[in-house]
Design an enzyme around this catalytic site. Structure first.
Site, PDB file in Angstrom:
ATOM      1  CG  LEU A  13      -1.829   1.233   1.320  1.00  0.00           C
ATOM      2  CD1 LEU A  13      -2.737   1.377   0.093  1.00  0.00           C
ATOM      3  CD2 LEU A  13      -2.673   1.204   2.593  1.00  0.00           C
ATOM      4  CB  ILE A  38       5.838   3.702  13.316  1.00  0.00           C
ATOM      5  CG1 ILE A  38       5.488   2.209  13.345  1.00  0.00           C
ATOM      6  CG2 ILE A  38       5.828   4.251  11.898  1.00  0.00           C
ATOM      7  CD1 ILE A  38       4.036   1.916  12.923  1.00  0.00           C
ATOM      8  CB  ALA A  61       0.987  -3.263   9.404  1.00  0.00           C
ATOM      9  CB  THR A  63       1.175  -7.584   6.949  1.00  0.00           C
ATOM     10  OG1 THR A  63       2.422  -7.785   6.285  1.00  0.00           O
ATOM     11  CG2 THR A  63       0.858  -6.116   7.024  1.00  0.00           C
ATOM     12  CG  ASP A 103     -10.750  -8.611   6.291  1.00  0.00           C
ATOM     13  OD1 ASP A 103      -9.570  -8.281   6.511  1.00  0.00           O
ATOM     14  OD2 ASP A 103     -11.063  -9.606   5.609  1.00  0.00           O
ATOM     15  CE1 TYR A 126      -2.126  -7.799  10.428  1.00  0.00           C
ATOM     16  CE2 TYR A 126      -4.343  -8.534   9.870  1.00  0.00           C
ATOM     17  CZ  TYR A 126      -3.265  -7.696   9.653  1.00  0.00           C
ATOM     18  OH  TYR A 126      -3.333  -6.753   8.651  1.00  0.00           O
TER      19      TYR A 126
HETATM   20  N1  LIG Z   1      -1.970  -7.499   3.247  1.00  0.00           N
HETATM   21  C1  LIG Z   1      -3.275  -7.690   3.505  1.00  0.00           C
HETATM   22  O1  LIG Z   1      -3.890  -8.661   3.036  1.00  0.00           O
HETATM   23  C2  LIG Z   1      -4.026  -6.693   4.361  1.00  0.00           C
HETATM   24  C3  LIG Z   1      -5.378  -6.913   4.610  1.00  0.00           C
HETATM   25  C4  LIG Z   1      -6.073  -5.994   5.403  1.00  0.00           C
HETATM   26  C5  LIG Z   1      -5.416  -4.892   5.922  1.00  0.00           C
HETATM   27  N2  LIG Z   1      -4.095  -4.714   5.677  1.00  0.00           N
HETATM   28  C6  LIG Z   1      -3.426  -3.548   6.256  1.00  0.00           C
HETATM   29  O2  LIG Z   1      -3.062  -2.686   5.199  1.00  0.00           O
HETATM   30  C7  LIG Z   1      -1.859  -1.986   5.552  1.00  0.00           C
HETATM   31  C8  LIG Z   1      -0.840  -2.129   4.445  1.00  0.00           C
HETATM   32  O3  LIG Z   1      -0.576  -3.518   4.281  1.00  0.00           O
HETATM   33  P1  LIG Z   1       0.478  -4.042   3.185  1.00  0.00           P
HETATM   34  O4  LIG Z   1      -0.048  -5.329   2.672  1.00  0.00           O
HETATM   35  O5  LIG Z   1       0.835  -2.932   2.257  1.00  0.00           O
HETATM   36  O6  LIG Z   1       1.715  -4.368   4.156  1.00  0.00           O
HETATM   37  P2  LIG Z   1       3.183  -4.795   3.749  1.00  0.00           P
HETATM   38  O7  LIG Z   1       3.326  -4.954   2.287  1.00  0.00           O
HETATM   39  O8  LIG Z   1       3.556  -5.918   4.664  1.00  0.00           O
HETATM   40  O9  LIG Z   1       4.018  -3.496   4.156  1.00  0.00           O
HETATM   41  C9  LIG Z   1       4.155  -3.075   5.474  1.00  0.00           C
HETATM   42  C10 LIG Z   1       5.418  -2.243   5.535  1.00  0.00           C
HETATM   43  O10 LIG Z   1       5.580  -1.773   6.879  1.00  0.00           O
HETATM   44  C11 LIG Z   1       6.968  -1.902   7.194  1.00  0.00           C
HETATM   45  N3  LIG Z   1       7.171  -1.925   8.635  1.00  0.00           N
HETATM   46  C12 LIG Z   1       7.112  -2.987   9.481  1.00  0.00           C
HETATM   47  N4  LIG Z   1       7.428  -2.596  10.720  1.00  0.00           N
HETATM   48  C13 LIG Z   1       7.673  -1.265  10.682  1.00  0.00           C
HETATM   49  C14 LIG Z   1       8.040  -0.301  11.642  1.00  0.00           C
HETATM   50  N5  LIG Z   1       8.233  -0.642  12.917  1.00  0.00           N
HETATM   51  N6  LIG Z   1       8.185   0.984  11.247  1.00  0.00           N
HETATM   52  C15 LIG Z   1       8.034   1.333   9.959  1.00  0.00           C
HETATM   53  N7  LIG Z   1       7.688   0.466   8.977  1.00  0.00           N
HETATM   54  C16 LIG Z   1       7.507  -0.825   9.347  1.00  0.00           C
HETATM   55  C17 LIG Z   1       7.357  -3.203   6.528  1.00  0.00           C
HETATM   56  O11 LIG Z   1       8.747  -3.326   6.434  1.00  0.00           O
HETATM   57  P3  LIG Z   1       9.384  -4.828   6.462  1.00  0.00           P
HETATM   58  O12 LIG Z   1       8.869  -5.536   5.262  1.00  0.00           O
HETATM   59  O13 LIG Z   1      10.839  -4.522   6.422  1.00  0.00           O
HETATM   60  O14 LIG Z   1       8.916  -5.447   7.744  1.00  0.00           O
HETATM   61  C18 LIG Z   1       6.680  -3.047   5.174  1.00  0.00           C
HETATM   62  O15 LIG Z   1       7.474  -2.327   4.257  1.00  0.00           O
HETATM   63  C19 LIG Z   1      -1.434  -2.547   6.913  1.00  0.00           C
HETATM   64  O16 LIG Z   1      -1.928  -1.722   7.931  1.00  0.00           O
HETATM   65  C20 LIG Z   1      -2.137  -3.883   6.981  1.00  0.00           C
HETATM   66  O17 LIG Z   1      -2.379  -4.282   8.327  1.00  0.00           O
HETATM   67  C21 LIG Z   1      -3.385  -5.580   4.888  1.00  0.00           C
END
Ligand SMILES: NC(=O)c1ccc[n+]([C@@H]2O[C@H](COP(=O)([O-])OP(=O)(O)OC[C@H]3O[C@@H](n4cnc5c(N)ncnc54)[C@H](OP(=O)(O)O)[C@@H]3O)[C@@H](O)[C@H]2O)c1
Length: 283
Positions: A13, A38, A61, A63, A103, A126
């Protein structure tokens, strides 16, 4: 002046948000954990105070849903407690905090799509950590909590890429669960919706997913079909594929609030998948 600060900017995202902001001519700065962790309250306060963004979108996050079970404290520090750092910093600069949630804060037992004001009842670690993140975000004076689901995007480790990888490795048969229902959502469409919501001054909780719903089996079958792959996709039950974390059986989100705020729904999930596959092949 920088309009947007995006945390977790290397994620699915985060990348989509920076691309969408650039396409709209909105100034945005992105940081991932290597330049802004963060969990570091002082660093967050300093960065937000320096940039003074109109909005901070937290896409950072932990994730990995199954890993959260054994590492709940670690996940809580990122998904829950750290959001309090963002809220406190945003209040000092009058910045709107946009927190991305899931969700999976719901149990998935309801027989209708979940509305924003339905009571959360997470059934895995989670979900518990993300619910704490919502509570922390709600402590910010100006906040928007966007719940999404089943996300995939460029540069990510998503379900779509897992299926594509297995097909690429020559799998002839894929077993995929058919008793969990949700809404696959393309990060590019979600990024556009988030920026539109900010434009419209939306606050509180908003559900934002691509239109329609399916099961993981239905999603996998569609991915295979759109890739033109000669693979048999077989439906199985959740119990046939043991995972560390329990999953909500039906976490479809009601998006009527988004539709009334924006005057549109998000595009249908099949259409979104087609655009993603085209973009990911081109990139
Ligand atoms: N993926 C899904 O299916 C899904 C579904 C519903 C909601 N969401 C929510 O949507 C949002 C975006 O998800 P996404 O799929 O884009 O996640 P993502 O691809 O896993 O990206 C999350 C990013 O956050 C970084 N991160 C982790 N710990 C951190 C910290 N302490 N400080 C700063 N950055 C940090 C990660 O770095 P590293 O990779 O180095 O750890 C990664 O680059 C999240 O809030 C997630 O909970 C996701």
């Amino acid at each position: 002046m920088t309009d947007l600060l995006v945390t977790g900017s290397d994620g699915q995202l985060g990348r989509a948000l920076l691309a969408e902001a650039a396409a709209r001519g909105i100034s945005a700065e992105g940081h991932d954990a290597d330049t802004l962790d963060i969990r570091d309250a002082g660093a967050v306060r300093e960065m937000v105070g320096w940039i003074r963004p109109v909005a901070l979108i937290n896409a950072a996050a932990f994730t990995a849903v199954d890993d959260c079970e054994a590492r709940e404290d670690e996940a809580m520090a990122i998904n829950g407690t750290a959001v309090g750092n963002l809220a406190a910093a945003c209040d000092l600069t009058g910045t709107v905090l946009v927190q991305i949630s899931t969700d999976y804060v719901f149990s998935g037992e309801a027989d209708r799509p979940y509305r924003e004001d339905d009571s959360p009842a997470p059934i895995n670690a989670y979900g518990r950590t993300k619910l704490r993140g919502e509570e922390m975000a709600a402590s910010a004076r100006e906040h928007l909590i966007v719940r999404t689901a089943w996300l995939y995007g460029l540069g990510g480790r998503s379900f779509v890429e897992a299926i594509r990888r297995q097909i690429g490795a020559g799998a002839a048969r894929l077993q995929v669960v058919d008793d969990q229902r949700g809404s696959p959502t393309f990060a590019g469409d979600l990024a556009a919706a988030i920026l539109d919501l900010l434009d419209h001054g939306a606050r509180g909780i908003v559900h934002a997913v691509n239109a329609g719903s399916t099961t993981w089996f239905g999603f996998a079958r569609e991915i295979a079909a759109q890739l033109g792959a000669d693979v048999e996709v077989v439906p199985v039950r959740t119990g046939d594929v043991p995972r560390a974390a329990a999953r909500p059986p039906r976490s479809v989100l009601d998006t009527r609030r988004l539709e009334s705020l924006l005057g549109r729904s998000m595009p249908p999930w099949r259409d979104a998948l087609a655009r993603y596959l085209e973009a990911s092949c081109a990139s």
